[in-house]
Design an enzyme around this catalytic site. Sequence first.
Site, PDB file in Angstrom:
ATOM      1  N   SER A 128     -13.259  -4.406  -0.196  1.00 20.56           N
ATOM      2  CA  SER A 128     -14.087  -3.741  -1.211  1.00 20.56           C
ATOM      3  C   SER A 128     -15.578  -3.982  -0.958  1.00 20.56           C
ATOM      4  CB  SER A 128     -13.700  -4.190  -2.623  1.00 20.56           C
ATOM      5  OG  SER A 128     -12.475  -3.626  -3.023  1.00 20.56           O
ATOM      6  N   PRO A 129     -16.082  -3.641   0.231  1.00 16.14           N
ATOM      7  CA  PRO A 129     -17.468  -3.947   0.576  1.00 16.14           C
ATOM      8  C   PRO A 129     -18.512  -3.112  -0.157  1.00 16.14           C
ATOM      9  CG  PRO A 129     -16.452  -2.641   2.302  1.00 16.14           C
ATOM     10  CD  PRO A 129     -15.351  -3.013   1.358  1.00 16.14           C
ATOM     11  N   GLY A 174     -17.271  -4.832  -8.479  1.00 12.84           N
ATOM     12  CA  GLY A 174     -16.421  -5.947  -8.889  1.00 12.84           C
ATOM     13  C   GLY A 174     -15.005  -5.643  -8.484  1.00 12.84           C
ATOM     14  N   GLU A 216     -33.085  -0.524  -8.520  1.00  8.08           N
ATOM     15  CA  GLU A 216     -33.954  -1.148  -7.520  1.00  8.08           C
ATOM     16  C   GLU A 216     -33.200  -1.432  -6.226  1.00  8.08           C
ATOM     17  OE1 GLU A 216     -37.399  -3.772  -9.337  1.00  8.08           O
ATOM     18  OE2 GLU A 216     -35.455  -4.410 -10.148  1.00  8.08           O
ATOM     19  N   TYR A 241       0.841  -1.190   0.000  1.00  5.29           N
ATOM     20  CA  TYR A 241       0.000   0.000   0.000  1.00  5.29           C
ATOM     21  C   TYR A 241       0.882   1.248   0.000  1.00  5.29           C
ATOM     22  CZ  TYR A 241      -3.894  -3.121   1.242  1.00  5.29           C
ATOM     23  OH  TYR A 241      -4.843  -4.125   1.260  1.00  5.29           O
TER      24      TYR A 241
END
Length: 308
Positions: free
Chosen positions: A217-218, A222, A237, A52
């Site tokens: 990546s909640p 994708g 929706e 990172y």
Amino acid sequence: MKYFKIANTDLNVSNVVMGNMRLTQLAKPDIEVLIRTALEEGINFFDHADIYGAGECETLFSDAIQMNPSIREKMIIQSKCGIRPPEKMYDFSKEHIISSTEAILNRLQTDYLDILLLHRPDTLVEPTEVAEAFEELHRSGKVKYFGVSNHTPMQIELLQKYIPQKLVVNQLQLSIVHTPIIDSGIALNMGIDQSINRDSSVLDYCRLKDITVQAWSPYQKGFFDGPFLGDYENYAELNDLIKELAIKYEVTDTAIATAWITRHPANIQVVLGTTNKERLADACKGSDLPLSRKEWYDLYRLAGHMIP
């Protein structure tokens, strides 16, 4: 904030995690505010990786809070190693694991990691080398516990055959929209694309083996395809229902997306990647929000998944 004990450890952890992948986007004062906000909201778990910011995120983190023993004892700190971006390869050699960990500890200004994860599977792995590296790090007190990230059940089994320490974590991608670790089990025998078991039943495996799943990546559609929250072109929706539930529970959309993961009985930790302190605080409101079974399945269905 909901807390639970990671199996086979003495770690009592928040089920919402502050991820530190994007700290290079912030100035030092803003990083300190973000970390303080996380602590005030009840987050005690902080996730890092040596890649990172090419390691800079770990340095920024420790500098921002002026890391010292009194601050360190309030935190559960996890980092990851094994990816070598410049060479475009993975490396689980003993030498690389140990040298990476030493560098991580130096950047974080701490004597130990609570958990060290192997970041992505190295197909050239020699499990005995991993075992030797883990034993050395554990014996020296530099790492308390070990785990993996993005690993299949058989990859974990191969490692665990040789590693005496129990692997306690597997970090996997999961959101309402990105659900391959759930899909095939729901659509078994349907003969559709959703029925294809692409992840070797890894969620069920982790539950059987008492391995804590951490969802990265909640809020993504994708693999870094952008957020589904607010995407009315593709998920109208779903977003309508999320807003409806946000009003019902008096929280934000982010909290509902978080709660969909924390509602799962596997005690999944949600790894936040946000650099926005308001959104981080909003997400924490989903830590123990009691979505009903019907609400959970309605969200899943409106994300485009089949419920036969």
